[in-house]
Motif scaffolding. Structure first.
Motif, PDB file in Angstrom:
ATOM      1  N   ARG A 191       0.830  -1.205   0.000  1.00 15.66           N
ATOM      2  CA  ARG A 191       0.000   0.000   0.000  1.00 15.66           C
ATOM      3  C   ARG A 191       0.864   1.255   0.000  1.00 15.66           C
ATOM      4  NH1 ARG A 191      -3.712  -0.459   4.848  1.00 15.66           N
ATOM      5  NH2 ARG A 191      -5.246  -1.386   3.463  1.00 15.66           N
ATOM      6  N   ALA A 194       2.849   1.714  -3.272  1.00 13.40           N
ATOM      7  CA  ALA A 194       1.984   2.193  -4.353  1.00 13.40           C
ATOM      8  C   ALA A 194       1.761   3.692  -4.205  1.00 13.40           C
ATOM      9  CB  ALA A 194       0.660   1.438  -4.323  1.00 13.40           C
ATOM     10  N   ALA A 201      -2.443   7.059  -9.252  1.00 16.86           N
ATOM     11  CA  ALA A 201      -2.822   5.686  -9.574  1.00 16.86           C
ATOM     12  C   ALA A 201      -3.303   4.963  -8.321  1.00 16.86           C
ATOM     13  CB  ALA A 201      -1.633   4.948 -10.189  1.00 16.86           C
ATOM     14  N   ALA A 202      -2.633   5.230  -7.217  1.00 12.31           N
ATOM     15  CA  ALA A 202      -3.034   4.583  -5.962  1.00 12.31           C
ATOM     16  C   ALA A 202      -4.468   4.949  -5.610  1.00 12.31           C
ATOM     17  CB  ALA A 202      -2.084   4.997  -4.840  1.00 12.31           C
ATOM     18  N   ARG A 203      -4.794   6.222  -5.784  1.00 18.98           N
ATOM     19  CA  ARG A 203      -6.156   6.659  -5.474  1.00 18.98           C
ATOM     20  C   ARG A 203      -7.157   5.982  -6.369  1.00 18.98           C
ATOM     21  NH1 ARG A 203      -4.480  12.185  -4.085  1.00 18.98           N
ATOM     22  NH2 ARG A 203      -4.348  12.621  -6.302  1.00 18.98           N
ATOM     23  N   SER A 204      -6.802   5.843  -7.644  1.00 20.27           N
ATOM     24  CA  SER A 204      -7.768   5.258  -8.575  1.00 20.27           C
ATOM     25  C   SER A 204      -7.997   3.788  -8.276  1.00 20.27           C
ATOM     26  CB  SER A 204      -7.293   5.429 -10.019  1.00 20.27           C
ATOM     27  OG  SER A 204      -6.243   4.526 -10.285  1.00 20.27           O
ATOM     28  N   LEU A 205      -7.139   3.199  -7.459  1.00 19.59           N
ATOM     29  CA  LEU A 205      -7.364   1.807  -7.087  1.00 19.59           C
ATOM     30  C   LEU A 205      -8.010   1.702  -5.715  1.00 19.59           C
ATOM     31  CD1 LEU A 205      -4.070   0.277  -8.440  1.00 19.59           C
ATOM     32  CD2 LEU A 205      -6.367  -0.192  -9.256  1.00 19.59           C
ATOM     33  N   GLY A 206      -8.428   2.840  -5.197  1.00 19.89           N
ATOM     34  CA  GLY A 206      -9.186   2.801  -3.954  1.00 19.89           C
ATOM     35  C   GLY A 206      -8.408   3.130  -2.698  1.00 19.89           C
ATOM     36  N   ILE A 207      -7.117   3.409  -2.806  1.00 22.70           N
ATOM     37  CA  ILE A 207      -6.359   3.746  -1.598  1.00 22.70           C
ATOM     38  C   ILE A 207      -6.715   5.167  -1.182  1.00 22.70           C
ATOM     39  CG2 ILE A 207      -4.068   4.118  -0.620  1.00 22.70           C
ATOM     40  CD1 ILE A 207      -2.966   2.040  -2.440  1.00 22.70           C
ATOM     41  N   ARG A 208      -7.132   5.306   0.075  1.00 25.72           N
ATOM     42  CA  ARG A 208      -7.489   6.639   0.557  1.00 25.72           C
ATOM     43  C   ARG A 208      -6.187   7.324   0.972  1.00 25.72           C
ATOM     44  NH1 ARG A 208     -13.182   4.892   3.126  1.00 25.72           N
ATOM     45  NH2 ARG A 208     -11.966   3.192   4.012  1.00 25.72           N
TER      46      ARG A 208
ATOM     47  N   ALA B  74     -10.573   7.987  -4.989  1.00 28.03           N
ATOM     48  CA  ALA B  74     -10.594   6.785  -4.153  1.00 28.03           C
ATOM     49  C   ALA B  74     -12.032   6.354  -3.886  1.00 28.03           C
ATOM     50  CB  ALA B  74      -9.866   7.045  -2.836  1.00 28.03           C
ATOM     51  N   ALA B  77     -13.528   4.623  -6.863  1.00 21.30           N
ATOM     52  CA  ALA B  77     -13.031   3.251  -6.997  1.00 21.30           C
ATOM     53  C   ALA B  77     -13.703   2.339  -5.991  1.00 21.30           C
ATOM     54  CB  ALA B  77     -11.518   3.237  -6.798  1.00 21.30           C
ATOM     55  N   PHE B  91       3.191   0.871 -10.776  1.00 23.43           N
ATOM     56  CA  PHE B  91       4.009   1.110  -9.591  1.00 23.43           C
ATOM     57  C   PHE B  91       5.361   0.445  -9.825  1.00 23.43           C
ATOM     58  CE2 PHE B  91       0.494   3.010  -7.774  1.00 23.43           C
ATOM     59  CZ  PHE B  91      -0.594   2.170  -7.679  1.00 23.43           C
ATOM     60  N   GLU B 106      -6.940  -3.448  -0.917  1.00 17.74           N
ATOM     61  CA  GLU B 106      -7.748  -2.328  -0.443  1.00 17.74           C
ATOM     62  C   GLU B 106      -9.185  -2.746  -0.192  1.00 17.74           C
ATOM     63  OE1 GLU B 106      -6.939   0.719   0.675  1.00 17.74           O
ATOM     64  OE2 GLU B 106      -4.977  -0.177   0.426  1.00 17.74           O
ATOM     65  N   ARG B 154      -9.956  -5.183  -8.877  1.00 19.15           N
ATOM     66  CA  ARG B 154     -10.875  -4.582  -7.914  1.00 19.15           C
ATOM     67  C   ARG B 154     -12.304  -5.022  -8.159  1.00 19.15           C
ATOM     68  NH1 ARG B 154     -10.002  -0.882  -4.005  1.00 19.15           N
ATOM     69  NH2 ARG B 154     -12.269  -0.829  -3.843  1.00 19.15           N
TER      70      ARG B 154
END
Lengths: 335, 251, 287
Positions: A191, A194, A201-208, B74, B77, B91, B106, B154
């Motif tokens: 996490r 990323a 990109a991290a945000r777009s995968l759901g990481i807050r 976020a 998503a 990454f 996540e 996801r």
């Protein structure tokens, strides 16, 4: 077979570094006050660097203002003791809490700033806090500073020798290393990496990302606050300039960089090298050449950066060593 | 079964420019809709509005019947809308598999479960041999598939693909098409912005052509791609459709 | 001493701060690097000017020229030899490199000068002041301000009118496009750094007529410069100039009303506020 696996395992290597530092420090404390002094400071600075590394090495947040947490922790613990008689054994946790609160207050508006802007923002915090401390002498004794009276009593964390301080500082370091270790493996490693590599990109995968960044800053702030508290207790005299100084913020970075950034052992290695070097130079030349220690450290830093990190590397991206096979095993070992 | 996605009269204006003008479309679960149109026609803006990253000036977007308000990336998503971007980087400090694991982790999966999900998705996008290699080792075509894999892991209910074939050469195209096909699920809606007509013909159930921010025609691929207005506006009047449908738009 | 007088005095100092800050702004605009060694380079400039005055009696107004040229060359060399390598690296790396240089510079100063503060008193001016109506303006500050203003004007003309000046602006706006036009970014980086430190050298000479110099002073001025640069917009030269004046006034006025320590706090709080609310600075656009 089991022993070699144990030796190889990452956890035991990390523990090994800690135990080595502890052993060296205990021996130093038993040798002489001068050596013991180095040991205490080295352990404290190792934690300082590890706390910075949580933000910088793991998460990619370049903090130039760790002194803010350090100073707040130092003052919280010292003032609680000197004014209200609250034992520093509780005071260090209050310091942690204040560090955490400060991290929230500073972090919330500034963490959404990009790279250099965030770094500049962190520079401001200690300056403001120092000014507030100076301007409120009723609360903080202003520039006169706070003195911890020398009345030895284990109940109030005032000791005659260095050894007890070594043990306290080591306990703090152990906590910091444990946190760092947990954060650099498993899901947290993925996490944070990323987030560090590409926040969008991290945000777009759901990481807050905002929450994660604040969370890391809060932990770092709390740890650093505790370092400040123990430091205050050990040195027994703090002033706004001594605990909020840019030098401390820079030291936090130096420790991590010298130690190799990102690894759990970075703080330990860097702390002992930095403090050891400085104290040795100081004790050797006994102040004949003020600034020599900084000169050596600055040069070492420059050389290190030039040699180790190469052209396009990032300071905040640790060198990846080890074979891919090891990585697969890591991701498959559910905790 | 209600539509996964419903766009009603969406208009987006900024600074005197009308990017989208009264666009309406619906995507049913299991459907794959392609959006085509010349550059600057407002397609990516449409995506941003659908993904709730931007406010529409007027009109509504309904995801699974619920109207969407503006949300962070976020949050979008986490709601179940997955989106690929034109400019996105993998990454680089993680391996391919770890890249794909980010999403499931996540969602609360354990490390082992996330790895299993990643393995399955990597299989679909044909990246299994590269699973434990660092992402830096992947070629452009592979990185495109990795992006798709990351968002698929996801398990989104609505998948928005923004030019997923962009920068992919002829040799790698079949792998990308295969990956998108494998992404289809009866409960998932897929919308793709595409310039590659071969991909559109191969994958789309329906095509929506957008020119100058408006929907000009909508229907099955064979119909839309032959439509004169589309051909003129988009492909240039010198374009002649060939029998096998090999025509590629633009470069 | 009225408030207006204090404010005016602050304005004059602000002009000099502005010159120092402009260097950082210029460098950031072109190189996108925050030069942490800026303050310590400036500190060396101050020592140089003070020593020249003390030993051969060279007035800071001329000494400033020497310092400007010398620091300019040093800056130029720094870029060519060291910083240009790191241009494609992460900002973190660049910051640490300049930090290392700053440490080395500060340490060297401590070794060479010890803890001695050197102050410069200029005879015809001394502590005299010029009276304009009811206001008294310190002559030294006025002179410093005038030199700073002249430098600022010269810099602006340079950036707007000369080919290399415009090339600098081109690189700061779009390095790729500039390269395509045949402009070498590496040369421009070196030029920007040389120019930035050179101008700071002149600023240093002016500052030493107002404040005594000691090794730690570099850090202080650098911090103030950061504030100014962010307020004016990183990369915005005119913004840095105006912001310098603003900061000078704010610092003087709050210092007078609430004491020196609060002055610092207020300036930095303003800094944080701007960073959070409008990180691009109070003024729009670069240059």
């Amino acid at each position: 077979m089991a022993l070699t696996e144990l030796v190889r395992s990452r956890t035991s290597r990390e523990a090994g570094w800690f135990l080595l530092a502890l052993a060296v420090s205990i021996v130093a404390a038993l040798l002489s006050p001068a050596w013991g002094h180095i040991a205490v400071l080295a352990l404290l600075w190792a934690t300082l660097g590890t706390a910075w590394n949580l933000m910088g090495g793991l998460t990619g947040l370049l903090s130039l203002g760790q002194a803010a947490f350090f100073g707040v922790g130092a003052y919280t613990s010292a003032l609680l003791f000197v004014k209200l008689g609250i034992t520093p054994w509780i005071g260090i946790f209050a310091a942690a809490a204040m560090g955490a609160v400060l991290a929230l207050v500073i972090g919330w508006p500034t963490l959404r700033l990009s790279g250099p802007y965030f770094a500049l923002a962190t520079v401001a915090a200690p300056v403001i806090l120092s000014a507030i401390a100076v301007a409120n002498p009723d609360l903080t004794r202003g520039t006169l500073g706070v003195i911890i009276p020398f009345r030895p009593d284990p109940g109030t964390m005032v000791f005659t020798g260095q050894l007890p301080y070594v043990l306290v500082a080591a306990a703090l370091l152990a906590a910091a290393m444990a946190i760092m270790s947990a954060a650099s493996r498993g899901r947290w490693r993925i996490r944070l990496t990323a987030l560090r590599d590409d926040e969008n990109a991290a945000r777009s995968l759901g990481i807050r990302t905002a929450r994660v960044k604040i969370g890391v800053t809060v932990v770092s702030g709390a740890l650093t606050g505790m370092v400040g508290a123990v430091y205050a207790q050990y040195i027994a005299f703090i002033t706004p300039t001594s605990v909020f100084s840019l030098d401390i913020s820079i030291d936090a970075i130096l420790v991590a960089v010298i130690g190799g950034i990102g690894g759990v052992r970075a703080g330990v290695v860097g702390g002992f090298v930095l403090v050891g070097l400085r104290q040795l130079v100081f004790q050797q030349f006994l102040g004949d050449y003020p600034g020599l220690d900084t000169l050596i450290i600055g040069s070492v830093l420059l050389v290190l950066v030039l040699v180790l990190y190469g052209r396009n590397g990032s300071l905040l991206r640790p060198l990846r060593l080890g074979r891919p096979g090891r990585r697969r095993r890591e991701t498959e070992e559910a905790a | 079964m209600s539509a996964i996605l419903e766009v009603q009269g969406l208009t987006k204006r900024f600074g005197g420019l009308t990017a989208c003008a009264d666009i309406s479309l619906a995507v049913a679960p299991g459907e794959l809709v392609a959006i085509i149109g010349p550059n600057g026609a407002g397609k990516t803006t449409l995506f941003s509005c659908i993904a709730a990253e931007q406010h529409a000036t007027s009109g509504r977007v309904l995801f699974d019947g619920t109207p969407l308000r503006r949300r962070s990336q976020a949050a979008v998503a986490r709601m179940g809308i997955g989106r690929t971007y034109q400019i996105m980087r993998p990454f680089l400090s993680l391996t391919t598999a770890e890249n794909v694991m980010v999403g499931p982790l996540e969602r609360g999966r354990s490390l082992r479960e996330a790895r299993a999900v990643a393995d399955a998705v990597l299989e679909d996008v044909r990246l299994t041999p590269s699973a434990d290699l660092p992402a830096t080792a992947l070629s452009t075509g592979q990185r495109k598939r990795l992006e798709l894999a990351r968002v698929l892991a996801r398990e989104p209910r609505l998948l928005l693909l923004d030019e997923i074939t962009g920068g992919v050469d002829r040799k790698n195209l079949p792998d990308v098409l295969h990956a998108v096909r494998r992404a289809r699920r009866p409960d998932r809606g897929i919308v793709m912005i595409e310039h590659n007509m071969r991909a559109v013909r191969a994958l789309a159930d329906r095509v929506v052509a957008i020119v100058d921010g408006r929907v000009v025609v909508e229907g099955p691929p064979e119909v839309v791609l032959e439509d004169t207005a589309v051909v003129r506006a988009y492909l240039g009047s010198s374009y002649r459709p060939r029998e096998s449908g090999e025509g590629d738009a633009g470069a | 001493m009225t408030l207006l007088q204090i404010a005016l005095s602050g304005l004059l100092v602000g002009g000099v701060y502005a010159i120092v800050a402009v260097g950082i702004s210029l460098v950031f605009g072109v190189m996108r690097i925050v030069n942490f060694a800026h303050g310590d380079l400036m500190m060396w400039g101050m020592y140089l000017v003070a020593l020249l005055f003390g030993t051969i009696g060279l007035y800071p107004y001329l000494g400033g020229l020497v310092a400007g040229i010398l620091l300019g060359v040093v800056g130029w060399l720094l870029a060519r030899v060291l910083l240009n390598r790191f241009m494609s690296a992460d900002h973190s790396l660049q910051i640490v490199v300049t930090l290392a240089i700053a440490l080395i510079l500060q340490a060297l100063a401590r070794l060479v000068f010890g803890g001695d503060r050197i102050a410069v008193t200029i005879e015809p001016f001394g502590t005299s002041s010029i009276a304009i109506g009811d206001l008294r303006l310190s002559s030294v500050r006025l002179a410093a301000f005038l030199v700073a203003a002249a430098t600022a004007v010269a810099l602006s003309i340079y950036l707007k009118r000369t080919w290399s000046g415009r090339a600098l602006r081109a690189v700061s706006e779009d390095p790729g496009a500039a390269r395509a036009l045949g402009i070498s970014p590496e040369r421009m980086y070196a030029l920007a750094l040389g120019l930035g430190t050179g101008v700071a050298g002149i600023g240093a000479a002016m500052l030493v007529t107002i404040y005594p110099v000691e090794p730690e002073i570099g850090t202080q001025f650098m911090l103030i410069s950061f504030v100014i640069v962010v307020l004016g917009g990183l990369g915005n030269v005119v913004g840095a100039l105006v912001a310098g004046l603003v900061v000078g006034v704010v610092e003087a006025v709050t210092g007078y009303l609430w004491g020196q320590s609060y002055a610092q706090a207020v300036v930095f709080a303003l800094f944080l506020l701007v960073l959070v609310v409008r990180p691009k600075g109070l003024f729009r656009g670069a240059y």
